[in-house]
Design a protein around this motif. Structure first.
Motif, mmCIF file in Angstrom:
data_model
loop_
_atom_site.group_PDB
_atom_site.id
_atom_site.type_symbol
_atom_site.label_atom_id
_atom_site.label_comp_id
_atom_site.label_asym_id
_atom_site.label_seq_id
_atom_site.Cartn_x
_atom_site.Cartn_y
_atom_site.Cartn_z
ATOM 1 N N ARG A 351 0.833 -1.198 0.000
ATOM 2 C CA ARG A 351 0.000 0.000 0.000
ATOM 3 C C ARG A 351 0.876 1.259 0.000
ATOM 4 N NH1 ARG A 351 -2.518 -1.157 4.026
ATOM 5 N NH2 ARG A 351 -4.312 -2.180 3.068
ATOM 6 N N ARG A 352 1.923 1.239 0.823
ATOM 7 C CA ARG A 352 2.796 2.401 0.922
ATOM 8 C C ARG A 352 3.523 2.649 -0.400
ATOM 9 N NH1 ARG A 352 3.554 7.313 2.483
ATOM 10 N NH2 ARG A 352 5.630 7.824 3.273
ATOM 11 N N GLU A 355 1.041 4.064 -2.915
ATOM 12 C CA GLU A 355 0.684 5.452 -2.629
ATOM 13 C C GLU A 355 1.802 6.405 -3.039
ATOM 14 O OE1 GLU A 355 -2.271 4.713 1.236
ATOM 15 O OE2 GLU A 355 -0.192 5.409 1.513
ATOM 16 N N GLU A 359 1.949 9.383 -6.001
ATOM 17 C CA GLU A 359 2.369 10.749 -5.756
ATOM 18 C C GLU A 359 3.469 11.192 -6.715
ATOM 19 O OE1 GLU A 359 3.345 11.330 -1.635
ATOM 20 O OE2 GLU A 359 1.652 10.088 -0.991
ATOM 21 N N ALA A 397 -2.226 3.008 -10.586
ATOM 22 C CA ALA A 397 -2.648 3.987 -9.590
ATOM 23 C C ALA A 397 -4.143 4.278 -9.702
ATOM 24 C CB ALA A 397 -1.836 5.275 -9.747
ATOM 25 N N ILE A 401 -6.912 3.559 -6.793
ATOM 26 C CA ILE A 401 -7.671 4.675 -6.231
ATOM 27 C C ILE A 401 -9.172 4.462 -6.394
ATOM 28 C CG2 ILE A 401 -8.170 7.145 -6.509
ATOM 29 C CD1 ILE A 401 -5.206 7.535 -7.175
ATOM 30 N N ILE A 406 -5.915 2.185 -1.875
ATOM 31 C CA ILE A 406 -4.864 3.047 -1.334
ATOM 32 C C ILE A 406 -5.491 4.379 -0.959
ATOM 33 C CG2 ILE A 406 -3.026 1.954 -2.680
ATOM 34 C CD1 ILE A 406 -3.098 4.325 -4.581
ATOM 35 N N THR A 408 -5.661 8.548 -0.458
ATOM 36 C CA THR A 408 -5.303 9.704 -1.289
ATOM 37 C C THR A 408 -5.155 10.977 -0.453
ATOM 38 O OG1 THR A 408 -7.663 10.113 -1.737
ATOM 39 C CG2 THR A 408 -6.461 8.754 -3.325
#
Length: 493
Positions: A351-352, A355, A359, A397, A401, A406, A408
């Motif tokens: 997950r990290r 994310e 970004e 991504a 989302i 994940i 936001t």
């Protein structure tokens, strides 16, 4: 050595030039045949336009022919059978009209008008409008006398003699053609949908099916099993029988893919029709008509010569693309909820990583944030792409989302106060990025070439991502509502 002419061109010269124009010759070819320079040929054409009061070479030739200035040649072969729309297109060309005029007269978009024009050229076996007009004049299929462009391009103009009506021609059992009136979207509401659908199919030149008409269907025998005589597993849905019947008749089939992120191969495999499609095109979210027009073009027939099976929400879009025979699945296929595998849970590291990728961080930056090696980060991202059926990190991504796998919060916190506005091309390209369909076919369905789409993509990424990251731009577009996609990823486990 070429012979140049003085400032006043004899009538015989521009008439001779127009005669060769009617043969489809280019200016260079006419110059070679008449021992003139290209500039002199252009001069004679300008003289013809001025003397005849015409706007282009096709209209000039038609007026010269009609006025008796040209020696009329005897027609060769039998006259081709033309629909009213095709006759109208020839008359518009002879009156000096262009594709935009054809689109206005037929009440279709310009891309659909291109298909109609291509069909007319195919009838006469040429790629030159002036050659098609000449052959139509030879066979007396059109009479441009009294035609005006304004009168011809009035939508639904009532016209005696060569007037246009909203119908197409179909062939009966004896092979004779005759007009059959249709509505802009002919829906199937009869008690025997299979009989009605197959009867419509026999009078078409191909079948177009929207993937939405197949995505919710239960499994049926594969095409190989059906051809081998295997019994259906239950009642085969009409849309599947329709495809099988089209194959039995030797008709080409086109598959139109929705703009949302779906796996077309898996969806088609579920209904056992993987080998049925002559072509498949992607439907752009901001240009819904383009995919239907592209499908008709690839099948080599105008839209109103094809049969379309689609979901009810696609019927108006199909009507804009020129389809006159439409089977809505709500009227002949029971609708069920698509069967989807549950989305797997992500562990904390996955997950990290996902994310941070959303970004816009690079592999090296992600590696430093999660205190793991770059190889591990690359491997985890590749595994996530495989499990999500994503083609790249931007597509991944978006899928994560939309399914809320994940968070936001950090992404939203870094957004500027005002997100830049994008034009239609920018939004269309963003949709291609978010759905993983940035390819030549996807760009064409959005009305762009792949090169143009790549140029727009670079501009969009610069506008939305201060990191210059394609993945970041896609995520920003999703969370700010520039692109709206339903949560329909097909996880493969």
């Amino acid at each position: 050595m070429r012979t140049e002419v003085a400032s006043t061109a004899p009538a015989a010269q521009f008439v001779a030039v127009l005669d060769r124009v009617g043969l489809g010759m280019t200016n260079a070819a006419i110059g070679t045949a008449m021992d003139l320079s290209v500039d002199t040929v252009k001069y004679h054409l300008r003289q013809a336009y001025d003397r005849l009061g015409t706007a282009n070479r096709v209209q000039a030739f038609a007026w010269a022919w009609q006025s008796g200035l040209l020696t009329r040649s005897a027609p060769t072969g039998a006259p081709p059978a033309l629909t009213d729309e095709q006759t109208l297109i020839l008359r518009i060309w002879a009156a000096g009209g262009n594709r935009l005029d054809v689109a206005r007269a037929l009440e279709v978009r310009e891309r659909a008008a291109e298909l109609y024009e291509d069909a007319v050229l195919d009838v006469f076996g040429t790629r030159k409008r002036v050659v098609a007009v000449r052959r139509a004049l030879e066979h007396q299929l059109i009479d441009p006398a009294g035609d005006t462009l304004a009168g011809l391009t009035t939508p639904m103009a009532a016209d005696s003699g060569q007037g246009r009506t909203r119908h197409h021609r179909t062939k009966g059992a004896a092979g004779a053609s005759g007009p059959v009136a249709t509505t802009p979207a002919e829906l199937c509401h009869r008690s025997d949908p299979v009989e009605r659908a197959v009867a419509m199919l026999r009078s078409t030149r191909g079948l177009v099916v929207h993937l939405g008409a197949l995505a919710a269907l239960p499994e049926v025998p594969s095409l190989a099993e059906v051809l081998a005589g295997a019994a259906p597993r239950g009642a085969a849905p009409t849309v599947v029988r329709l495809v099988h019947q089209a194959l039995a008749l030797g008709l080409p089939c086109a598959l139109v893919l929705p703009s949302v992120a779906v796996d077309p191969d898996r969806a088609v495999e579920v209904v056992g029709l993987r080998a049925a499609w002559s072509c498949a095109v992607r439907q752009g979210a901001h240009n819904g008509t383009a995919a239907y027009v592209a499908a008709a073009h690839r099948l080599g027939a105008p839209a109103d010569d094809l049969l379309l099976a689609c979901t009810a929400d696609q019927v108006p879009v199909a009507g804009e693309a020129g389809f006159r025979r439409v089977l809505a699945t709500t009227s002949f296929v029971p609708r069920t909820e698509p069967r989807r595998a549950p989305a797997p849970e992500l562990n904390g590291l996955e997950r990290r990583i996902a994310e941070l990728a959303a970004e816009g961080l690079t592999i090296a930056e992600i590696s430093g944030r999660v205190h793991a090696g770059e190889y591990l980060v690359r491997h985890r991202l590749a595994d996530l792409r495989r499990r999500a059926g994503a083609v790249d990190d931007a597509h991944l991504a978006v899928r994560l989302i939309t399914t809320e796998l994940i968070g936001t919060e950090r992404l939203r916190a870094g957004l500027p106060d005002r997100v830049p506005e994008l034009d239609q091309a920018g939004r269309a390209v963003l949709t291609l990025i978010c759905t993983g369909t940035m390819s030549e076919a996807g760009a064409n369905a959005a009305g762009l070439s792949l090169r143009e789409a790549r140029t727009v993509e670079a501009r969009v990424v610069r506008a939305l991502s201060w990191r210059g990251s394609r993945t970041h731009a896609a995520a920003v577009a999703l969370v700010t509502g520039l692109v709206a996609l339903p949560p329909t990823p097909l996880w493969v486990g």
